[in-house]
Enzyme design. Sequence first.
Site, PDB file in Angstrom:
ATOM      1  N   HIS A  29     -11.326  -1.464   4.150  1.00  0.00           N
ATOM      2  CA  HIS A  29     -11.688  -0.200   4.788  1.00  0.00           C
ATOM      3  C   HIS A  29     -13.026  -0.440   5.468  1.00  0.00           C
ATOM      4  O   HIS A  29     -13.779  -1.334   5.067  1.00  0.00           O
ATOM      5  CB  HIS A  29     -11.848   0.910   3.749  1.00  0.00           C
ATOM      6  CG  HIS A  29     -10.553   1.282   3.092  1.00  0.00           C
ATOM      7  ND1 HIS A  29     -10.344   1.173   1.751  1.00  0.00           N
ATOM      8  CD2 HIS A  29      -9.402   1.736   3.629  1.00  0.00           C
ATOM      9  CE1 HIS A  29      -9.106   1.551   1.475  1.00  0.00           C
ATOM     10  NE2 HIS A  29      -8.511   1.888   2.596  1.00  0.00           N
ATOM     11  N   ASP A  59     -15.685  -0.564   3.004  1.00  0.00           N
ATOM     12  CA  ASP A  59     -15.690  -1.688   2.056  1.00  0.00           C
ATOM     13  C   ASP A  59     -16.660  -2.753   2.593  1.00  0.00           C
ATOM     14  O   ASP A  59     -17.235  -3.526   1.825  1.00  0.00           O
ATOM     15  CB  ASP A  59     -14.303  -2.347   1.945  1.00  0.00           C
ATOM     16  CG  ASP A  59     -13.289  -1.469   1.223  1.00  0.00           C
ATOM     17  OD1 ASP A  59     -13.668  -0.794   0.267  1.00  0.00           O
ATOM     18  OD2 ASP A  59     -12.110  -1.472   1.638  1.00  0.00           O
ATOM     19  N   GLU A 113       0.370   3.749   9.001  1.00  0.00           N
ATOM     20  CA  GLU A 113       0.949   3.637   7.650  1.00  0.00           C
ATOM     21  C   GLU A 113       1.415   5.022   7.215  1.00  0.00           C
ATOM     22  O   GLU A 113       0.605   5.909   6.977  1.00  0.00           O
ATOM     23  CB  GLU A 113      -0.089   3.075   6.678  1.00  0.00           C
ATOM     24  CG  GLU A 113       0.452   2.927   5.260  1.00  0.00           C
ATOM     25  CD  GLU A 113      -0.573   2.341   4.277  1.00  0.00           C
ATOM     26  OE1 GLU A 113      -1.669   1.929   4.707  1.00  0.00           O
ATOM     27  OE2 GLU A 113      -0.255   2.304   3.074  1.00  0.00           O
ATOM     28  N   GLU A 169       4.265   0.507   3.230  1.00  0.00           N
ATOM     29  CA  GLU A 169       4.027   0.365   1.789  1.00  0.00           C
ATOM     30  C   GLU A 169       5.290   0.755   1.033  1.00  0.00           C
ATOM     31  O   GLU A 169       5.831   1.850   1.219  1.00  0.00           O
ATOM     32  CB  GLU A 169       2.853   1.253   1.368  1.00  0.00           C
ATOM     33  CG  GLU A 169       2.692   1.265  -0.141  1.00  0.00           C
ATOM     34  CD  GLU A 169       1.322   1.708  -0.629  1.00  0.00           C
ATOM     35  OE1 GLU A 169       0.334   1.563   0.128  1.00  0.00           O
ATOM     36  OE2 GLU A 169       1.245   2.182  -1.768  1.00  0.00           O
ATOM     37  N   HIS A 223       5.475   4.161  -0.603  1.00  0.00           N
ATOM     38  CA  HIS A 223       5.532   5.295   0.318  1.00  0.00           C
ATOM     39  C   HIS A 223       6.961   5.545   0.786  1.00  0.00           C
ATOM     40  O   HIS A 223       7.372   6.693   0.964  1.00  0.00           O
ATOM     41  CB  HIS A 223       4.613   5.059   1.519  1.00  0.00           C
ATOM     42  CG  HIS A 223       3.170   4.944   1.147  1.00  0.00           C
ATOM     43  ND1 HIS A 223       2.167   4.774   2.076  1.00  0.00           N
ATOM     44  CD2 HIS A 223       2.543   4.970  -0.061  1.00  0.00           C
ATOM     45  CE1 HIS A 223       0.994   4.704   1.457  1.00  0.00           C
ATOM     46  NE2 HIS A 223       1.206   4.810   0.162  1.00  0.00           N
ATOM     47  N   ASP A 270      -0.564  -3.759  -2.539  1.00  0.00           N
ATOM     48  CA  ASP A 270      -1.416  -2.600  -2.816  1.00  0.00           C
ATOM     49  C   ASP A 270      -1.048  -2.114  -4.213  1.00  0.00           C
ATOM     50  O   ASP A 270      -0.164  -1.273  -4.375  1.00  0.00           O
ATOM     51  CB  ASP A 270      -1.194  -1.507  -1.755  1.00  0.00           C
ATOM     52  CG  ASP A 270      -2.331  -0.491  -1.738  1.00  0.00           C
ATOM     53  OD1 ASP A 270      -3.272  -0.634  -2.542  1.00  0.00           O
ATOM     54  OD2 ASP A 270      -2.289   0.448  -0.920  1.00  0.00           O
TER      55      ASP A 270
HETATM   56  C1  XLS Z   1      -2.870   3.896   1.002  1.00  0.00           C
HETATM   57  C2  XLS Z   1      -3.300   2.918   1.945  1.00  0.00           C
HETATM   58  C3  XLS Z   1      -4.727   2.740   2.087  1.00  0.00           C
HETATM   59  C4  XLS Z   1      -4.934   1.608   3.060  1.00  0.00           C
HETATM   60  C5  XLS Z   1      -5.008   2.000   4.489  1.00  0.00           C
HETATM   61  O1  XLS Z   1      -1.846   3.694   0.390  1.00  0.00           O
HETATM   62  O2  XLS Z   1      -2.747   1.702   1.521  1.00  0.00           O
HETATM   63  O3  XLS Z   1      -5.267   2.469   0.836  1.00  0.00           O
HETATM   64  O4  XLS Z   1      -6.052   0.989   2.762  1.00  0.00           O
HETATM   65  O5  XLS Z   1      -6.120   2.780   4.690  1.00  0.00           O
HETATM   66 MG    MG Z   2      -1.120   1.262   1.301  1.00  0.00          MG
END
Ligand code: XLS
Ligand code: MG
Length: 350
Positions: free
Chosen positions: A55, A58, A178, A214, A217, A287
């Site tokens: 991010h 980060d 995303e 993801e 998701h 993730d």
């Molecule tokens: C949420 C996303 C987020 C990513 C993209 O699931 O994965 O954490 O970092 O911003």
């Molecule tokens: Mg994600």
Amino acid sequence: MSPAATTPTTYRFSFGPWNISTGADPFGPPVRKEMEFARKLKAYKELGFDAVQFHDDDIVPADLDWNSTLKGVAEVKKVLDGEGLFAEIVAPRLWEDPRTIDGAFTSNNPADRQYALDRSKRCADIARAIGCQNYVLWLAREGTYIREAKCARTAIGRIVDAWNAILEHDKQIRILGEAKPNEPMDQAYLPTVGHMVGITYKTIDPSRSGVLIESAHSILAGLDPADDMAYALYHGKLWSVHLNDQNGLKYDQDKVFGSVDLRRAFNTVWTLEKNGYGRQGECVGLDVKAMRTTTFEESMYHLSHSKTMFLRLLEVVRGVDQRQVEEFRAHRQYEQLEMLILNALMGRKD
Ligand code: XLS
Ligand code: MG
């Protein structure tokens, strides 16, 4: 750490530093001490990873002036170079600032929308400075708690306008949307991969507009991650993934890849492998979250285990006789095809 699987592979792996966490959840405070950022970056190579997902904040705090920002980015870049790592994606964290509580690009407050746009452009500048072309937009708060709060049609237009403004701002960057159907919002405006891919064609540069998918998701939307990935691959728009697992329609769990539904994970790896994912440099991103009960010392197992699961499933995929699959398909012998796959997953030859 558990041993990494050893299958020869062309895949490159990544994760984000937020995947090594203190274990705080909405119902309780941290249960592990925070791991220092520099220590996290060291862990990548130890765990056999190639790239970092970031991010904006980060890398450097979101409120630094531009000169200090550049200095901070250069320091992180130096560490990455020293470790032999690269930044795979950079994403603006548009969901934590008080100015984004009503959404970022879709907020009902024009000043807050401007903040979101300024921060997004700044994030593109950070991505450029760290040498990264992949810019991820997780539209966390672009949705509503109640339908009447906003005009959904206007909201979609605002998202496209912002997407375009970022593409305009940096002519090299490519944006990966995303999708997530809910959480933190009740309902998101772009809840599925299908919605997200559709929007990419409405931007000023569809060739620089794609998706990151993801697994959890897709599952939260009641869809199959492998099919969502296949759909994006068909469009030539699957530029990154966040592999994990999810036990049904509940809060976002970010479980170890393959830990809930092995066959679903197998199908994900199958789809990626059979369609050449990664051959243009795309990374297999993870993730995943460690369980709250996990100790600090063991708070990276979920990462190495997820990678091992990917590689072991890859072995299974590569071990399935494709000619046999084609034959069963041709004769619609799906009962036998199913058993072929189940046997492969159980390591049975009989
Ligand atoms: C949420 C996303 C987020 C990513 C993209 O699931 O994965 O954490 O970092 O911003
Ligand atoms: Mg994600």
